[in-house]
Design a protein around this motif. Structure first.
Motif, PDB file in Angstrom:
ATOM      1  N   GLU A  50      16.786  -1.015   5.686  1.00  0.00           N
ATOM      2  CA  GLU A  50      16.063  -0.822   4.432  1.00  0.00           C
ATOM      3  C   GLU A  50      14.908  -1.796   4.276  1.00  0.00           C
ATOM      4  O   GLU A  50      14.303  -1.876   3.222  1.00  0.00           O
ATOM      5  N   GLN A  51      14.617  -2.541   5.331  1.00  0.00           N
ATOM      6  CA  GLN A  51      13.544  -3.525   5.298  1.00  0.00           C
ATOM      7  C   GLN A  51      12.591  -3.284   6.448  1.00  0.00           C
ATOM      8  O   GLN A  51      13.014  -3.102   7.578  1.00  0.00           O
ATOM      9  N   GLY A  52      11.299  -3.280   6.149  1.00  0.00           N
ATOM     10  CA  GLY A  52      10.279  -3.218   7.186  1.00  0.00           C
ATOM     11  C   GLY A  52       9.839  -4.623   7.548  1.00  0.00           C
ATOM     12  O   GLY A  52      10.098  -5.581   6.815  1.00  0.00           O
ATOM     13  N   VAL A  53       9.155  -4.745   8.678  1.00  0.00           N
ATOM     14  CA  VAL A  53       8.678  -6.050   9.138  1.00  0.00           C
ATOM     15  C   VAL A  53       7.201  -5.939   9.494  1.00  0.00           C
ATOM     16  O   VAL A  53       6.797  -5.035  10.226  1.00  0.00           O
ATOM     17  N   LYS A 127      11.626  -3.240   0.704  1.00  0.00           N
ATOM     18  CA  LYS A 127      11.626  -4.658   1.062  1.00  0.00           C
ATOM     19  C   LYS A 127      10.887  -4.845   2.379  1.00  0.00           C
ATOM     20  O   LYS A 127      10.971  -4.007   3.269  1.00  0.00           O
ATOM     21  N   VAL A 128      10.177  -5.965   2.467  1.00  0.00           N
ATOM     22  CA  VAL A 128       9.406  -6.258   3.670  1.00  0.00           C
ATOM     23  C   VAL A 128       9.628  -7.715   4.059  1.00  0.00           C
ATOM     24  O   VAL A 128       9.664  -8.595   3.203  1.00  0.00           O
ATOM     25  N   GLY A 129       9.787  -7.928   5.362  1.00  0.00           N
ATOM     26  CA  GLY A 129       9.849  -9.273   5.903  1.00  0.00           C
ATOM     27  C   GLY A 129       8.569  -9.550   6.669  1.00  0.00           C
ATOM     28  O   GLY A 129       7.944  -8.630   7.210  1.00  0.00           O
ATOM     29  N   LEU A 130       8.156 -10.797   6.694  1.00  0.00           N
ATOM     30  CA  LEU A 130       6.968 -11.190   7.437  1.00  0.00           C
ATOM     31  C   LEU A 130       7.372 -12.142   8.558  1.00  0.00           C
ATOM     32  O   LEU A 130       8.195 -13.031   8.354  1.00  0.00           O
ATOM     33  N   PHE A 131       6.773 -11.940   9.721  1.00  0.00           N
ATOM     34  CA  PHE A 131       6.934 -12.854  10.851  1.00  0.00           C
ATOM     35  C   PHE A 131       5.561 -13.358  11.233  1.00  0.00           C
ATOM     36  O   PHE A 131       4.590 -12.600  11.265  1.00  0.00           O
ATOM     37  N   GLY A 132       5.465 -14.639  11.570  1.00  0.00           N
ATOM     38  CA  GLY A 132       4.202 -15.172  12.045  1.00  0.00           C
ATOM     39  C   GLY A 132       4.419 -16.413  12.881  1.00  0.00           C
ATOM     40  O   GLY A 132       5.387 -17.150  12.704  1.00  0.00           O
ATOM     41  N   ALA A 133       3.493 -16.629  13.807  1.00  0.00           N
ATOM     42  CA  ALA A 133       3.492 -17.822  14.651  1.00  0.00           C
ATOM     43  C   ALA A 133       2.191 -18.579  14.414  1.00  0.00           C
ATOM     44  O   ALA A 133       1.129 -17.979  14.248  1.00  0.00           O
ATOM     45  N   PHE A 134       2.274 -19.898  14.387  1.00  0.00           N
ATOM     46  CA  PHE A 134       1.119 -20.784  14.236  1.00  0.00           C
ATOM     47  C   PHE A 134       0.318 -20.416  12.982  1.00  0.00           C
ATOM     48  O   PHE A 134       0.875 -20.391  11.887  1.00  0.00           O
ATOM     49  N   THR A 138       1.329 -19.439   8.858  1.00  0.00           N
ATOM     50  CA  THR A 138       0.735 -20.007   7.649  1.00  0.00           C
ATOM     51  C   THR A 138       0.215 -18.890   6.745  1.00  0.00           C
ATOM     52  O   THR A 138       0.436 -18.906   5.526  1.00  0.00           O
ATOM     53  N   LEU A 139      -0.464 -17.905   7.330  1.00  0.00           N
ATOM     54  CA  LEU A 139      -0.962 -16.769   6.540  1.00  0.00           C
ATOM     55  C   LEU A 139       0.189 -15.961   5.949  1.00  0.00           C
ATOM     56  O   LEU A 139       0.105 -15.505   4.800  1.00  0.00           O
ATOM     57  N   ALA A 140       1.259 -15.768   6.725  1.00  0.00           N
ATOM     58  CA  ALA A 140       2.428 -15.039   6.215  1.00  0.00           C
ATOM     59  C   ALA A 140       3.012 -15.753   5.001  1.00  0.00           C
ATOM     60  O   ALA A 140       3.380 -15.116   4.001  1.00  0.00           O
ATOM     61  N   MET A 146       2.192 -14.709  -2.868  1.00  0.00           N
ATOM     62  CA  MET A 146       1.402 -13.921  -3.810  1.00  0.00           C
ATOM     63  C   MET A 146       2.020 -12.557  -4.097  1.00  0.00           C
ATOM     64  O   MET A 146       1.414 -11.742  -4.797  1.00  0.00           O
ATOM     65  N   ARG A 147       3.218 -12.305  -3.551  1.00  0.00           N
ATOM     66  CA  ARG A 147       3.844 -10.990  -3.717  1.00  0.00           C
ATOM     67  C   ARG A 147       5.294 -11.155  -4.133  1.00  0.00           C
ATOM     68  O   ARG A 147       5.922 -12.156  -3.812  1.00  0.00           O
ATOM     69  N   SER A 148       5.830 -10.123  -4.778  1.00  0.00           N
ATOM     70  CA  SER A 148       7.245 -10.165  -5.162  1.00  0.00           C
ATOM     71  C   SER A 148       8.116  -9.291  -4.265  1.00  0.00           C
ATOM     72  O   SER A 148       9.329  -9.296  -4.398  1.00  0.00           O
ATOM     73  N   ASP A 149       7.509  -8.534  -3.345  1.00  0.00           N
ATOM     74  CA  ASP A 149       8.278  -7.614  -2.508  1.00  0.00           C
ATOM     75  C   ASP A 149       8.534  -8.132  -1.098  1.00  0.00           C
ATOM     76  O   ASP A 149       9.071  -7.411  -0.269  1.00  0.00           O
ATOM     77  N   VAL A 150       8.183  -9.374  -0.813  1.00  0.00           N
ATOM     78  CA  VAL A 150       8.485  -9.960   0.490  1.00  0.00           C
ATOM     79  C   VAL A 150       9.855 -10.609   0.370  1.00  0.00           C
ATOM     80  O   VAL A 150      10.035 -11.577  -0.379  1.00  0.00           O
TER      81      VAL A 150
END
Length: 181
Positions: A50-53, A127-134, A138-140, A146-150
C-alpha cells in the motif's frame, strides 16, 4: 528523522527471471521547468504493498556510480510489491533543462513532489516512502518535511549541513584531479 518509520524490506533478493521478464516503464512527467524523465517499476509478485517508493537520485559522479544500484533497488522493491519511480531531476540526465540554470533547488524539490503525485495516481497508493543517497537523501528529507503523505524515509549518507556538502565536493574534486589517468 523523527516520526518516520522504516518500512522498506531489508532482505531483498532479485529474482533474475522475473526481472528479465518485466521491464520498467519509461515515462515523462511535467515539472516547473519542463519535463522530467523517469522509470516506473510496477509491483511484482504475490503481494502488492500500500506504499509507493520514490527514489531520489544523487548528482554528478555519484549518480553515475550509483545508477546501477538505484536500478537494482527499484527492481527489488518492485519484486517485493512496492511500486517505484526513479527519475532525473531538471537539468540532469535525460530531463529537460541545463545544470547551469538559476533556482534549480526549488525545481528539484518540485520534481520530487511531482514524482510523489505521479506514483500515487499510477499505483493507486496513498502512502509514499522516499529513498535517497548523498545529496538525494538531503533533498528527500527536505521534500518530506513539506508534505504530510510521506510515511517513511530511507537515507544513505545525507549531507546534514551545507558545509558538509562543500567539504565532500572539494574532497571529491581533489581526488579526481590528483590522478587524471
Amino acid at each position: 528523522v523523527r516520526g518516520y518509520e522504516h518500512s522498506f524490506p531489508t532482505n531483498l533478493m532479485i529474482d533474475k527471471e522475473l526481472a528479465d521478464s518485466v521491464q520498467p516503464e519509461p515515462l515523462w512527467f511535467k515539472s516547473s521547468v519542463g519535463h522530467n524523465f523517469g522509470w516506473y517499476h510496477a509491483p511484482q509478485g504475490p503481494v502488492v504493498r500500500e506504499q509507493g517508493v520514490v527514489l531520489c537520485n544523487t548528482f554528478g559522479s555519484e549518480a553515475m556510480l550509483l545508477h546501477s544500484a538505484y536500478r537494482e533497488l527499484a527492481i527489488q522493491l518492485a519484486q517485493a510489491g512496492f511500486p517505484c519511480i526513479r527519475f532525473d531531476y531538471p537539468g540532469t540526465g535525460d530531463s529537460s533543462g541545463t545544470p547551469r540554470e538559476f533556482s534549480l533547488l526549488p525545481a528539484w524539490l518540485g520534481s520530487i513532489d511531482e514524482a510523489i503525485e505521479l506514483i500515487k495516481v499510477k499505483a493507486g497508493v496513498r502512502k509514499v516512502g522516499l529513498f535517497g543517497a548523498f545529496l538525494g537523501a538531503t533533498l528527500a528529507t527536505l521534500a518530506a518535511t513539506m508534505r504530510s503523505d510521506v510515511s517513511s524515509l530511507s537515507l544513505w549518507a545525507p549531507f546534514l549541513t551545507g558545509r558538509n556538502f562543500i567539504r565532500a565536493s572539494k574532497l571529491q574534486a581533489n581526488l579526481l584531479n590528483s590522478n587524471p589517468e
